[in-house]
Design a protein around this motif. Structure first.
Motif, PDB file in Angstrom:
ATOM      1  N   LEU A 552       0.824  -1.201   0.000  1.00  0.00           N
ATOM      2  CA  LEU A 552       0.000   0.000   0.000  1.00  0.00           C
ATOM      3  C   LEU A 552       0.861   1.255   0.000  1.00  0.00           C
ATOM      4  N   ASN A 553       1.978   1.214   0.712  1.00  0.00           N
ATOM      5  CA  ASN A 553       2.871   2.372   0.733  1.00  0.00           C
ATOM      6  C   ASN A 553       3.496   2.608  -0.640  1.00  0.00           C
ATOM      7  N   LYS A 554       3.790   1.527  -1.370  1.00  0.00           N
ATOM      8  CA  LYS A 554       4.315   1.677  -2.732  1.00  0.00           C
ATOM      9  C   LYS A 554       3.294   2.394  -3.616  1.00  0.00           C
ATOM     10  N   VAL A 555       2.023   1.993  -3.467  1.00  0.00           N
ATOM     11  CA  VAL A 555       0.965   2.643  -4.232  1.00  0.00           C
ATOM     12  C   VAL A 555       0.855   4.111  -3.840  1.00  0.00           C
ATOM     13  N   ALA A 556       0.961   4.387  -2.535  1.00  0.00           N
ATOM     14  CA  ALA A 556       0.873   5.766  -2.054  1.00  0.00           C
ATOM     15  C   ALA A 556       1.976   6.623  -2.659  1.00  0.00           C
ATOM     16  N   LYS A 557       3.181   6.086  -2.721  1.00  0.00           N
ATOM     17  CA  LYS A 557       4.293   6.851  -3.310  1.00  0.00           C
ATOM     18  C   LYS A 557       4.051   7.096  -4.791  1.00  0.00           C
ATOM     19  N   LYS A 558       3.508   6.084  -5.478  1.00  0.00           N
ATOM     20  CA  LYS A 558       3.208   6.262  -6.911  1.00  0.00           C
ATOM     21  C   LYS A 558       2.183   7.377  -7.127  1.00  0.00           C
ATOM     22  N   LEU A 559       1.262   7.486  -6.168  1.00  0.00           N
ATOM     23  CA  LEU A 559       0.217   8.506  -6.269  1.00  0.00           C
ATOM     24  C   LEU A 559       0.688   9.872  -5.790  1.00  0.00           C
ATOM     25  N   GLY A 560       1.928   9.926  -5.307  1.00  0.00           N
ATOM     26  CA  GLY A 560       2.486  11.203  -4.886  1.00  0.00           C
ATOM     27  C   GLY A 560       2.166  11.610  -3.470  1.00  0.00           C
ATOM     28  N   VAL A 624      -7.828  -0.443   9.646  1.00  0.00           N
ATOM     29  CA  VAL A 624      -7.735   0.528   8.549  1.00  0.00           C
ATOM     30  C   VAL A 624      -6.914   1.745   8.965  1.00  0.00           C
ATOM     31  N   LEU A 625      -7.090   2.216  10.190  1.00  0.00           N
ATOM     32  CA  LEU A 625      -6.310   3.367  10.659  1.00  0.00           C
ATOM     33  C   LEU A 625      -4.816   3.058  10.644  1.00  0.00           C
ATOM     34  N   LEU A 626      -4.454   1.849  11.035  1.00  0.00           N
ATOM     35  CA  LEU A 626      -3.041   1.466  10.993  1.00  0.00           C
ATOM     36  C   LEU A 626      -2.519   1.447   9.560  1.00  0.00           C
ATOM     37  N   LEU A 627      -3.334   0.962   8.636  1.00  0.00           N
ATOM     38  CA  LEU A 627      -2.913   0.931   7.236  1.00  0.00           C
ATOM     39  C   LEU A 627      -2.829   2.333   6.661  1.00  0.00           C
ATOM     40  N   VAL A 628      -3.742   3.202   7.061  1.00  0.00           N
ATOM     41  CA  VAL A 628      -3.694   4.597   6.605  1.00  0.00           C
ATOM     42  C   VAL A 628      -2.424   5.278   7.105  1.00  0.00           C
ATOM     43  N   ALA A 629      -2.079   5.023   8.368  1.00  0.00           N
ATOM     44  CA  ALA A 629      -0.831   5.582   8.907  1.00  0.00           C
ATOM     45  C   ALA A 629       0.360   5.077   8.104  1.00  0.00           C
ATOM     46  N   GLY A 630       0.268   3.828   7.638  1.00  0.00           N
ATOM     47  CA  GLY A 630       1.347   3.263   6.846  1.00  0.00           C
ATOM     48  C   GLY A 630       1.489   3.880   5.469  1.00  0.00           C
ATOM     49  N   LEU A 631       0.474   4.599   5.007  1.00  0.00           N
ATOM     50  CA  LEU A 631       0.588   5.303   3.727  1.00  0.00           C
ATOM     51  C   LEU A 631       1.545   6.482   3.831  1.00  0.00           C
ATOM     52  N   PHE A 632       1.676   7.045   5.021  1.00  0.00           N
ATOM     53  CA  PHE A 632       2.529   8.227   5.233  1.00  0.00           C
ATOM     54  C   PHE A 632       3.856   7.858   5.901  1.00  0.00           C
ATOM     55  N   ILE A 633       3.833   6.828   6.745  1.00  0.00           N
ATOM     56  CA  ILE A 633       5.050   6.345   7.397  1.00  0.00           C
ATOM     57  C   ILE A 633       5.158   4.864   7.080  1.00  0.00           C
TER      58      ILE A 633
END
Length: 760
Positions: A552-560, A624-633
């Motif tokens: 998910l973090n890889k996807v987040a980085k791709k999305l900027g 979900v909150l933990l995964l959302v936090a993982g989008l930024f960290i």
């Protein structure tokens, strides 16, 4: 009505009523009365009006599931005996702890609401009136049976919903028991040692029999009236034998010596403790009485033993497979099992009537099954008993009500079908049977582990190629998430660590841990890898939830999505939180493992991986909150909250190899690896913290990258400036000219030699 202070004192009803509001089990009610009676109950009040009763099923019937521990359910009856509420308040069932959503369990229990099992009783052993949940057969059958039988006992004991002039079967039973003061309890006649033939034992009733053919079992499903019950009938000759089942109490000396033979009987006697009993069960036909649940979880889920208000099932540790019945004239059997009644079931009295209840299952769809229970009734013939004048006369109201008379149980009995019948043809340990059933999963996981092992041993061959490394890592993370996690449900958990350490202090048995082969293999691989690469092999590559975070973090980085860089000082202190969580869970497990398992919900693994987010909203929101936090960290949960990672990290410094290479300039002055480390496992000074490293090999890719590593960039620049060893030296004039061209006073220096030449 009979009251027993001992019954009230031993009841857990008051304990649960203190935590459950009256309105949760009885609509519009606002309070409870005091716990009283035997069986214990409490009245339910709406204002000052007594509107019904509430009781705990385990106070009345002893029914247990896979865990061999009670399943506590609160049941509320109105004054007419109708069930108005029911709530599962405590259990230790692994199928619920690891996989079945609680909402489905609640829906099943709520299916009994509105039924009046006192005025319109279902036969004991009747199919549940509620659809079953695939995978939780035993647990749900136990819950349904306990609601049915405890409601009937309560209604008869206290005449709930009965007219005042109605005759209470319990009162009648108690009255007869009290007037019959000369009644003397019976015990097994240990002096009767006569060896008898098979036919004699059958004729006496020492061996009980149940026989059903294919046509009869198909008709029973049709007669059940359940939707779809007539579909997928058992094919073949209707007169073919579906099940031919026999049972006998072989702890009775004469019966045991006749059926087992001297050698096996002596073995059984050496294993039995005082007062403990053993039962022989043998069967022929296309249906196995051992059943598929035995394969899944070490328990024989297709039959249980019922006596009075009590029931129990056997586990694999209470079973010994026999090859034959030794009585003269006995037929050859496809399956013969010797079962030892656990010491925990000291209520079982071999001289009193009991019954063996089987479940015949029919799979209608992939997710829907129908069950038909059938019963084999057993009553030890009087010839094998004797009076016990020293024993006191005991009147057990609940047992008198719950035990059907022979007239009630004289009807036909039934059985269930199995697609695993051939599984038990060989006398092999249970765990081996389970491993055979999961052989494809085992092969896939072992191949993946071997591949990962090659990657680690030859990590620089992969790390030299940035694109290949990135593609391989992404592919392996997808495999861990989809196959190991969502398909095989092999997410390791801190609960596994707590269970293992607890078993070391109690009764350690390898077979318990071998019951789930993929999880066992992953644990073995993790343990071995910790010697070589610390916890990183699992945390960085094999953890499904960790894979989900990173992908998910890889996807987040791709999305900027902008990444948050946590200052190292804060990160270093926050990383200690997961160790605090682990130590707290471990400490609670020493006191109460069940409570520690509940606290382990701090792990989102069950919600995100096992249940695939099909759970109540608080758990899903947390995950979900933990995964959302993982989008930024990146890998936020792994860094700061993972108790499992902390448990694996503690012995990390015991590793005997250090595979990750570093340059002298790493950390001073170069900080590239420290900045790009996905979990900040590299200190600003340069060293890698083994407790935090997930062995992702990103730093090794940078270590070998000639365009990203400052050390290699400098070396490359030096090589370009330095002539190659094989090249010829430049001619002297050219070299002089090259040097002088960069001299500050080159013109004056060139004029001087000319003057000297002219002067000569």
């Amino acid at each position: 009505m009979f009251f027993s202070s001992a019954a009230v004192a031993n009841s857990r009803l008051g304990e649960f009523l203190a935590t459950v509001q009256a309105s949760e089990v009885f609509p519009d009610a606002d309070g409870y009365g005091a716990v009283q009676g035997d069986p214990p109950y409490a009245q339910v009040f709406k204002g000052r009006e007594a509107v019904g009763f509430v009781f705990l099923t385990t106070d009345i019937v002893n029914t247990r599931g896979y865990s061999s521990k009670p399943i506590d359910t609160l049941v509320a009856l109105d004054n007419e005996g109708k069930i108005v509420g029911a709530k599962l308040v405590e259990h230790h069932e692994p199928i619920v702890l690891i996989g079945i959503p609680e909402t489905k369990m609640v829906d099943f229990i709520n299916g009994y609401i509105g039924m009046n099992l006192i005025k319109n009783p279902l036969p004991v052993g009747a199919p549940p009136p509620v659809d079953m949940i695939s995978g939780a057969t035993v647990t749900l059958m136990v819950i349904g049976d306990s609601i049915l039988r405890s409601s009937r006992i309560m209604g008869q004991a206290y005449q709930i919903g009965m007219s005042p002039d109605a005759v209470s079967p319990v009162a009648d039973t108690v009255a007869r028991a009290e007037t019959d003061t000369k009644a003397t309890p019976k015990v097994i006649n240990q002096d009767l040692l006569e060896i008898k033939s098979w036919d004699v034992l059958l004729e006496e009733g020492a061996v009980a029999n149940l026989n059903i053919n294919v046509g009869e079992i198909n008709q029973r499903f049709i007669d059940s009236g359940r939707p779809g019950a007539g579909r997928k009938e058992v094919g073949g000759d209707p007169d073919a034998e579906f099940i031919d089942l026999y049972a006998a109490v072989v702890s009775v000396p004469s019966i045991g010596r006749s059926l087992l033979g001297e050698a096996e009987f002596n073995y059984m006697q050496s294993r039995l403790k005082e007062g403990q009993q053993a039962i022989l069960i043998a069967g022929n036909g296309i249906y196995s009485f051992k059943g598929s649940g035995y394969v899944r979880g070490g328990i024989f889920d297709r039959f249980d033993i019922i006596q009075g208000e009590h029931s129990f099932r056997f586990t694999d540790l209470e079973h010994k497979r026999l090859y034959d019945v030794m009585a003269e004239g006995s037929p050859r059997f496809k399956e013969v099992g010797l079962f030892f009644v656990s010491e925990d079931y000291d209520f079982f009295n071999p001289v009193e009537p009991w019954r063996l209840q089987l479940l015949v299952q029919r799979e209608i769809t992939v997710h829907e099954k129908i069950f038909i229970p059938v019963e084999l009734n057993y009553h030890l013939p009087e010839i094998y008993t004797m009076d016990d004048p020293s024993a006191p006369v005991v009147t057990d109201i609940a047992a008198a009500v719950a035990t059907p008379s022979q007239a009630e149980t004289a009807g036909p009995v039934d059985h269930q079908v199995t697609d695993h019948a051939q599984m038990f043809a060989d006398d092999v340990p249970l765990w081996q049977i389970i491993w055979k059933t999961k052989l494809p999963q085992i092969i896939v996981v072992v191949i993946a582990l071997i591949l990962l092992g090659f990657v680690f041993f030859f990590q620089h061959a992969l790390a030299r190629h940035e694109k290949l490394y990135n593609y391989f890592r992404t592919a392996f993370l997808l495999f861990s998430l989809f196959y190991i996690g969502w398909y095989a449900n092999a997410q390791l958990s801190v609960v596994n660590v707590l269970t293992f350490t607890t078993s070391l202090r109690t009764e350690f048995n390898w077979e318990y841990f071998l019951m789930d082969p993929v999880v066992f293999i992953l644990w073995c691989a993790t343990a071995i890898s910790m010697i070589f690469w610390n916890r990183g092999a699992f945390c960085g590559w094999l953890c499904p939830f960790g894979s989900l975070q990173e992908l998910l973090n890889k996807v987040a980085k791709k999305l900027g999505i902008k990444q948050i860089k946590v200052p190292y000082a804060i990160h270093h202190r926050a990383a200690a939180i997961k160790y605090v969580i682990f130590i707290a869970l471990f400490g609670f497990s020493l006191y109460d493992l069940a409570f520690a398992e509940k606290l382990a919900e701090v792990e989102p693994f069950k919600t995100a991986i096992i249940l695939k987010f099909l759970r109540s909203w608080p758990f899903v929101t947390f995950a979900v909150l933990l995964l959302v936090a993982g989008l930024f960290i990146e890998r936020f949960y792994c860094r700061y909250l993972c108790a499992l990672g902390a448990g694996l990290a503690i012995p990390a410094r015991l590793r005997i190899f250090d595979w990750l290479r570093r340059y002298k300039m790493c950390g001073d002055p170069c900080q590239r690896c420290a900045v790009e480390c996905p979990v900040d496992a590299i200190t600003p000074e340069g060293p890698i913290e083994p407790n935090e490293c997930i062995q992702c090999l990103h730093c090794q890719m940078l270590y070998l990258h000639e365009k990203k590593c400052p050390e290699l960039i400098q070396r490359s620049a030096k090589r370009r400036r330095r002539p190659s060893p094989g090249a010829k030296a430049s001619p002297e004039p050219v070299f002089t000219e090259e040097v002088l061209r960069f001299m500050p006073n080159a013109t004056a220096f060139e004029a001087k030699p000319k003057k000297q030449k002219e002067g000569r």
